[in-house]
Motif scaffolding. Structure first.
Motif, PDB file in Angstrom:
ATOM      1  N   TYR A 244       0.942  -0.758  -0.465  1.00 37.60           N
ATOM      2  CA  TYR A 244       0.030  -0.279   0.251  1.00 37.60           C
ATOM      3  C   TYR A 244       0.853   1.467   0.045  1.00 37.60           C
ATOM      4  O   TYR A 244       2.113   1.349   0.520  1.00 37.60           O
ATOM      5  CB  TYR A 244      -1.047   0.073   1.093  1.00 37.60           C
ATOM      6  N   PRO A 245       0.499   2.394  -0.302  1.00 33.23           N
ATOM      7  CA  PRO A 245       0.928   3.735  -0.553  1.00 33.23           C
ATOM      8  C   PRO A 245       0.537   4.124   1.182  1.00 33.23           C
ATOM      9  O   PRO A 245      -0.622   4.219   1.162  1.00 33.23           O
ATOM     10  CB  PRO A 245       0.454   4.388  -1.329  1.00 33.23           C
ATOM     11  N   VAL A 246       1.935   4.747   1.522  1.00 29.35           N
ATOM     12  CA  VAL A 246       1.196   5.176   3.261  1.00 29.35           C
ATOM     13  C   VAL A 246       2.106   6.272   3.284  1.00 29.35           C
ATOM     14  O   VAL A 246       3.062   6.693   2.910  1.00 29.35           O
ATOM     15  CB  VAL A 246       1.972   3.918   4.246  1.00 29.35           C
ATOM     16  N   LEU A 247       1.254   7.582   3.721  1.00 31.73           N
ATOM     17  CA  LEU A 247       1.386   8.708   3.571  1.00 31.73           C
ATOM     18  C   LEU A 247       1.678   9.166   6.134  1.00 31.73           C
ATOM     19  O   LEU A 247       0.704   8.702   6.472  1.00 31.73           O
ATOM     20  CB  LEU A 247       0.275   9.468   3.192  1.00 31.73           C
ATOM     21  N   PHE A 248       2.369   9.270   5.998  1.00 34.35           N
ATOM     22  CA  PHE A 248       2.825   9.458   6.928  1.00 34.35           C
ATOM     23  C   PHE A 248       2.338  11.344   6.718  1.00 34.35           C
ATOM     24  O   PHE A 248       3.605  11.973   6.139  1.00 34.35           O
ATOM     25  CB  PHE A 248       4.515   9.399   7.893  1.00 34.35           C
ATOM     26  N   LEU A 249       1.655  11.943   7.630  1.00 31.38           N
ATOM     27  CA  LEU A 249       1.590  13.312   8.228  1.00 31.38           C
ATOM     28  C   LEU A 249       2.546  13.755   9.556  1.00 31.38           C
ATOM     29  O   LEU A 249       1.790  13.166  10.807  1.00 31.38           O
ATOM     30  CB  LEU A 249       0.094  13.293   8.019  1.00 31.38           C
ATOM     31  N   TYR A 250       2.960  14.539   9.790  1.00 29.47           N
ATOM     32  CA  TYR A 250       3.134  15.629  10.617  1.00 29.47           C
ATOM     33  C   TYR A 250       2.944  16.982  10.573  1.00 29.47           C
ATOM     34  O   TYR A 250       3.683  18.119  10.713  1.00 29.47           O
ATOM     35  CB  TYR A 250       5.128  15.622  10.535  1.00 29.47           C
ATOM     36  N   PRO A 251       1.478  16.708  11.447  1.00 23.12           N
ATOM     37  CA  PRO A 251       1.050  18.065  11.502  1.00 23.12           C
ATOM     38  C   PRO A 251       1.769  19.068  12.290  1.00 23.12           C
ATOM     39  O   PRO A 251       1.494  20.142  11.708  1.00 23.12           O
ATOM     40  CB  PRO A 251      -0.029  17.884  12.297  1.00 23.12           C
ATOM     41  N   GLU A 252       3.187  19.330  13.272  1.00 20.86           N
ATOM     42  CA  GLU A 252       3.299  20.089  13.637  1.00 20.86           C
ATOM     43  C   GLU A 252       4.309  20.761  13.016  1.00 20.86           C
ATOM     44  O   GLU A 252       4.308  22.089  12.959  1.00 20.86           O
ATOM     45  CB  GLU A 252       3.870  19.260  15.131  1.00 20.86           C
ATOM     46  N   HIS A 253       4.048  20.527  12.029  1.00 24.54           N
ATOM     47  CA  HIS A 253       5.312  20.607  10.719  1.00 24.54           C
ATOM     48  C   HIS A 253       4.413  20.678   9.078  1.00 24.54           C
ATOM     49  O   HIS A 253       5.522  21.374   8.477  1.00 24.54           O
ATOM     50  CB  HIS A 253       6.278  20.144  10.825  1.00 24.54           C
TER      51      HIS A 253
END
Length: 371
Positions: A244-253
């Motif tokens: 699967y394509p996996v998206l890691f999101l870093y909301p702090e940045h």
């Protein structure tokens, strides 16, 4: 007796002399516009009946075209055009002028103009075999095979043994066979791809994964589709494994990372250790050094109406519902997380939020908006 030396080559000089003589000039623009003799001689081509003028222009056009010099082809077209403009009361002559202009445009690859001129030539003279030939040749270049075939057929009805038309007809049939073969291959590839796609989603759903397809507005559709085209789930049919394509999101940045092919049996912690290990520290965290593997917590976003997609609700209705944030055990395999109650695979992409315990205040504030 007076003797003479070896004869000198004077042809080039004579050629230049002829070019400077009014009667043999090809272009009036190169001459002195005040030269009365030149003007009088050049005007001869406009004397006589429309038929005589059209014939003169045809001959000049033929001379320019038959020279084989492509630089003279525009001049040939101009002469044929002037011949047509003379409006001779001779359908056969006018048909030849249109057909000859089509021949020049055929060499210049102006295929639409070829077809237009051949159409006029055939109207004026339905027996103009050359017009049928040139039409067929232009149509072949445009890959309008059925029309090219018809033109060959009509031309051969007039001259059954015309070698040029017979050879062209063979080229048309060969091209038709090649196009049919390519079309069949393309249809087979599309069918195989569609069947493969169907097996992919059947396999995903058999793993207990809830999927959602979003409604994308026109302003983001192209970008979104381009992203999905290069990042989508795949099925290895020999091992029956999904990636699967996996998206890691870093909301702090307000940043993100995409892992294009995340094997369903791998854990999130394995990738986190690789991406945030001592040798791979991200530049955006260099100052704070907050995103160490041991500090990272992983979450996914869910909603209370978990079976909304199955009941026919669109993504907007799901999106506007009350959101929840679910913490993930990063040691679990991706397959186990995707099958977790409340998780949804959005457009084939698995989305996760990564927060740092070292940024406790931001993490607290972020989590609070989901309560």
């Amino acid at each position: 007796m007076e003797s003479f030396g070896p004869a000198r080559k004077i042809v080039p000089d004579v050629d230049e002399l002829l070019k400077s003589t009014p009667l043999f000039m090809n272009q009036l623009s190169d001459a002195d516009p005040d030269n009365d003799t030149l003007t009088a001689i050049q005007s001869l081509i406009y004397d006589g009946t429309p038929e005589e003028m059209a014939g003169n222009f045809k001959d000049q056009g033929n001379e320019a075209f038959q020279s084989g010099n492509k630089k003279l082809y525009p001049s040939a077209i101009e002469h044929y055009s002037k011949g047509i403009a003379a409006k001779a009361n001779d359908p056969l002559l006018n048909s030849i002028l249109y057909s000859n202009r089509a021949a020049v445009n055929l060499e210049l690859e102006n295929y639409r103009k070829v077809l237009n001129d051949c159409k006029e030539a055939i109207k004026l003279n339905p027996q103009n075999v050359k017009a049928f030939y040139r039409s067929a040749k232009a149509l072949l270049f445009l890959e309008r095979i059925y029309e090219a075939r018809d033109c060959c057929k009509l031309g051969l009805q007039l001259e059954p043994q015309n070698k040029a038309l017979l050879d062209l007809r063979k080229k048309v049939e060969d091209k038709n066979s090649a196009l049919e073969k390519a079309k069949l291959a393309s249809e087979n590839r599309a069918r195989v791809a569609k069947e493969k796609e169907k097996r992919l989603w059947i396999t995903i759903k058999s793993r207990g994964v809830t999927t959602v397809n979003t409604l994308i507005d026109d302003t983001t559709k192209l970008t979104h589709e381009a992203f999905l085209h290069t990042h989508k789930p795949t099925l290895n049919e020999s091992t029956n494994e999904l990636t699967y394509p996996v998206l890691f999101l870093y909301p702090e940045h307000t940043l993100s990372d995409i892992i294009s092919e995340f094997n369903e049996h791998d854990s999130l912690s394995d990738h986190i250790a690789l991406m945030f290990g001592p040798e791979n520290r991200p530049l955006w965290d260099a100052a704070n050094n907050a995103y160490k593997p041991e500090n990272i917590e992983v979450y996914f976003e869910t909603r209370p109406d978990l079976d909304a997609a199955a009941r026919g609700l669109d993504y907007k209705e799901i999106r506007d519902g009350k959101r929840k944030l679910m913490k993930v055990d990063a040691e679990c395999s991706l397959a186990d997380i995707l099958a977790t109650e409340g998780f949804r695979l959005v457009d084939g992409v698995a989305n996760f939020f990564l927060l740092s315990k070292a940024s406790a205040q931001f993490a607290k504030t972020f989590r609070k908006q989901y309560r």
